[in-house]
Enzyme design. Structure first.
Site: not given
Length: 286
Positions: A33, A35, A37-38, A155, A191
């Site tokens: 999943a 986003h 951030g990844h 995070k 997240s």
């Protein structure tokens, strides 16, 4: 196009080839999943390493019996598409490793990594089996990918300290790099679970990042009282309905132990709050 592989044998064959060619390998462990951030972690790995392995595996051993394992978003096709868009022209630099549960935990599997110290407080109290599952799957991924560097986001601050602890204790030859939190334009920490939030709940979830900013402002203004900072954070979160605070913790960044009332910097502030039915975490390092 990013190559997606599903077995440990295939991953090791490719990685061994990279090492024979003198190439370095970075690992970005994820549950998919993906986003922004990844993707920031992937970009950092691509900047530092010759090849990057992105694991995409929703790890059952880190979920408690009443948690969201079954409904956790699984978007492998889109994840591979996003990774492909990061690759430069020419030879692919990213491998997506998407094993099955049976590949990761074959029949008869019965060995786990138990970490003390930073795994005990906070998430360790609210989710007592969580870090055993995290440490086990991350150590397995280290061995499977034979990576040189592994990239994690701030995070999940407590998770990173747990991984650093077992890496030191078990003499695992992997460098751990911590990368900054990536936030939405309005401050919400990115997240995969944010997609659970209704529009109203997402708006209320902004109280977490606002509370941390207000605490940081008080510290910049000279406040060194732990209780005053906790009160500021609690009051901001309390302005929104249907929020349940699991913890507000002002801790030593290395040990995650509570700091004295008259605190000395640096400190970390960690939050876990349920917004309606969605549990969110956030933190700030001061």
């Amino acid at each position: 196009m990013t190559q997606c592989i599903h077995t440990v044998a295939a991953l090791r064959t490719l990685v061994d080839g990279f090492h024979r060619e003198g190439k370095t390998v970075g690992l970005v462990p994820t549950m998919g999943a993906l986003h922004a951030g990844h993707l920031s972690l992937v970009r950092r790995s691509m900047a530092r390493c010759d090849r990057t392995v992105v694991s995409i595996f929703v790890n059952p051993t880190q979920f408690g019996p009443t948690e969201d394992f079954d409904r956790y978003p699984r978007t492998l096709g889109n994840d591979v598409k996003l990774l492909s868009e990061l690759e430069k022209e020419g030879e692919p630099e990213i491998l997506a490793f998407a094993p099955s549960v049976e590949e990761m935990y074959p029949q008869g599997f019965d060995t786990y990594v138990t970490v003390g110290g930073p795994a005990k407080p906070l998430e360790g109290q609210f989710r007592p089996t969580h870090f055993r599952g995290v440490a086990t799957v991350v150590l397995k991924l280290f061995h499977m990918s034979r990576c040189d560097v592994a990239f994690f986001g701030q995070k999940d601050f407590q998770q990173v300290q747990v991984i650093r602890q077992f890496t030191r204790d078990l003499n695992v030859p992997v460098e751990i790099e911590i990368c900054p939190i990536v936030r939405e334009a309005d401050g919400l920490a990115m997240s995969s679970r944010n997609r659970y939030l209704s529009s109203d709940a997402r708006n209320r979830a902004l109280s977490l990042s606002r509370s941390l900013r207000k605490a940081a402002e008080k510290v910049r203004a000279g406040c060194r009282s732990r209780s005053e900072l906790e009160a500021v954070i609690r009051a901001e979160i309390a302005t929104c309905a249907n929020h349940k605070i699991d913890y507000i913790a002002i801790v030593n960044p290395e040990t995650l132990l509570p700091v004295d009332e008259n605190l000395t910097l640096p400190v970390s502030i960690l939050l876990a709050v349920k917004v309606d039915d969605t549990r969110l975490i956030d933190n700030i390092l001061l």
